[in-house]
Enzyme design. Sequence first.
Site, PDB file in Angstrom:
ATOM      1  N   PHE A 131       0.864  -1.181   0.000  1.00  0.00           N
ATOM      2  CA  PHE A 131       0.000   0.000   0.000  1.00  0.00           C
ATOM      3  C   PHE A 131       0.906   1.238   0.000  1.00  0.00           C
ATOM      4  CE2 PHE A 131      -2.851   3.157   1.692  1.00  0.00           C
ATOM      5  CZ  PHE A 131      -4.104   2.785   1.222  1.00  0.00           C
ATOM      6  N   TYR A 228     -10.845   0.589  10.650  1.00  0.00           N
ATOM      7  CA  TYR A 228     -12.051   0.981   9.900  1.00  0.00           C
ATOM      8  C   TYR A 228     -12.371   0.044   8.750  1.00  0.00           C
ATOM      9  CZ  TYR A 228      -8.466   3.445   7.104  1.00  0.00           C
ATOM     10  OH  TYR A 228      -7.351   3.769   6.370  1.00  0.00           O
ATOM     11  N   LYS A 229     -11.529  -0.974   8.519  1.00  0.00           N
ATOM     12  CA  LYS A 229     -11.814  -1.938   7.445  1.00  0.00           C
ATOM     13  C   LYS A 229     -12.616  -3.101   8.054  1.00  0.00           C
ATOM     14  CE  LYS A 229      -7.969  -0.202   4.743  1.00  0.00           C
ATOM     15  NZ  LYS A 229      -6.531  -0.233   4.478  1.00  0.00           N
TER      16      LYS A 229
HETATM   17  C1  PLP Z   1      -5.769   0.923   4.417  1.00  0.00           C
HETATM   18  C2  PLP Z   1      -4.295   0.812   4.572  1.00  0.00           C
HETATM   19  C3  PLP Z   1      -3.551   1.873   5.113  1.00  0.00           C
HETATM   20  C4  PLP Z   1      -4.253   3.137   5.500  1.00  0.00           C
HETATM   21  O1  PLP Z   1      -3.456   4.024   6.202  1.00  0.00           O
HETATM   22  P1  PLP Z   1      -4.122   5.321   6.847  1.00  0.00           P
HETATM   23  O2  PLP Z   1      -3.045   5.938   7.604  1.00  0.00           O
HETATM   24  O3  PLP Z   1      -5.295   4.858   7.658  1.00  0.00           O
HETATM   25  O4  PLP Z   1      -4.634   6.176   5.730  1.00  0.00           O
HETATM   26  C5  PLP Z   1      -2.197   1.682   5.292  1.00  0.00           C
HETATM   27  N1  PLP Z   1      -1.588   0.540   4.923  1.00  0.00           N
HETATM   28  C6  PLP Z   1      -2.269  -0.486   4.365  1.00  0.00           C
HETATM   29  C7  PLP Z   1      -1.565  -1.741   3.997  1.00  0.00           C
HETATM   30  C8  PLP Z   1      -3.638  -0.366   4.163  1.00  0.00           C
HETATM   31  O5  PLP Z   1      -4.324  -1.366   3.628  1.00  0.00           O
END
Ligand code: PLP
Length: 416
Positions: A131, A228-229
């Site tokens: 990500f 939140y997922k």
């Molecule tokens: C959803 C996700 C994030 C989100 O990071 P935020 O700081 O909440 O925006 C980070 N890393 C991965 C692997 C994700 O799937």
Amino acid sequence: MITEAHCIQLDQNDELAHLRQQFALPPQTIYLDGNSLGAQPHAALEQAQHIIRQEWGTDLIKSWNQAGWFNRPLSIGNELAPLIGAHPNEVAVTDSTSVNLFKGAAAALHMQRSQNATAQRRVIVTERSNFPTDIYILEGLKHFLNDGYELRLVDHPEHIHQAIDTDVALVVLTHVNYRTGYMLDMAAISAHAHQQGALILWDLCHSAGAVPIDLHAAQADLAIGCTYKYLNGGPGSPAFIWVPEKHQAQFTQPLTGWWAHQSPFEMQPSFQDSGDIRAALCGTQPIISLSLVSSGLAVFKQTSMAKIRTKSLALTDLFIQLIEERCADHPLHLETPREHAQRGSQVSIAHPHGYAVIQALIERGVIGDYREPHIMRFGFTPLYTSFQDVWQAVAILKDVLDNQKYDTNLEKNAVT
Ligand SMILES: *Cc1c(COP(=O)(O)O)cnc(C)c1O
């Protein structure tokens, strides 16, 4: 050939089916995006009302003690701990995943340097397909430290082992890939990292609440993830960070705010690390949003991750099989591993007009999402996804594809 009657039968035999009524799901909607934003537990609304009316509205400042606001990052961390194989007082629910990664990675590099003062380990390993925020945060940390660190980006999960050698200080991997749903072997990779003298930090964003996780059995060093997922904590709800007891004495991170202090209300003019999980905190948390994480976790207490995993694999298997039976004459490509051991709780399917097709599905009440390039993502959340949902989603996908009911001239929205 699978029939709709068979799917209805699967729902009748599903021992998790009753949990769906605990969620607010709009009518005429098949929600396959719980991997991006979990559905709202009804209890969250009641809890929000209680916090706003009573704890904030009536009790005001007293709630820091009386309602347990001050301890909430840790008390909710303790509620979350069993889902990831953590012990009590090892998890804090706080800040965002991105910020927790910064703190965790900085702490890990610091631990490496203090344990091996002479070693010149300067490589941080992660996946190119990670990500993006994970890569960006590591790049930022590297520039900030300005101490010869380099990022080693691995291009395929099968090359991870060979990328971790004795130059590596830290490995940062996401357990389940957000785009493909590929799940890594946490125990095997962690063991290899340790053999090479590296520390390993796991990002559990797409696996907490989606697949069973045992951080202690895997001997991981640190972990982070969002709520939140799959954990249904609400939009932008605070993330978590896991610091196992074995590392708490050495764990020190650069955002040394007052909540990480040994005794914050002594208001001392100099920082003293708490030496426990509080060292992962920084400052005052968004109490309302933080509190609602508890409503999401409460649903998990009514079942087990083993049962959730069994249903998750049944849902994703069914989806893959239905697509292969019913949409075989369309250019769909399965991006998610068929191997159960390598699959999270989502199925990703590429189509040359993936964005247009997903928009057509959303218009027809099947909510998935889109990630570059060409990938349609469908998340399966056993707490509220039914087998009949899967049947209907594929029936609607088939109709959209067979009758070309998608518009290839659509402009992309800001959030895809
Ligand atoms: C959803 C996700 C994030 C989100 O990071 P935020 O700081 O909440 O925006 C980070 N890393 C991965 C692997 C994700 O799937």
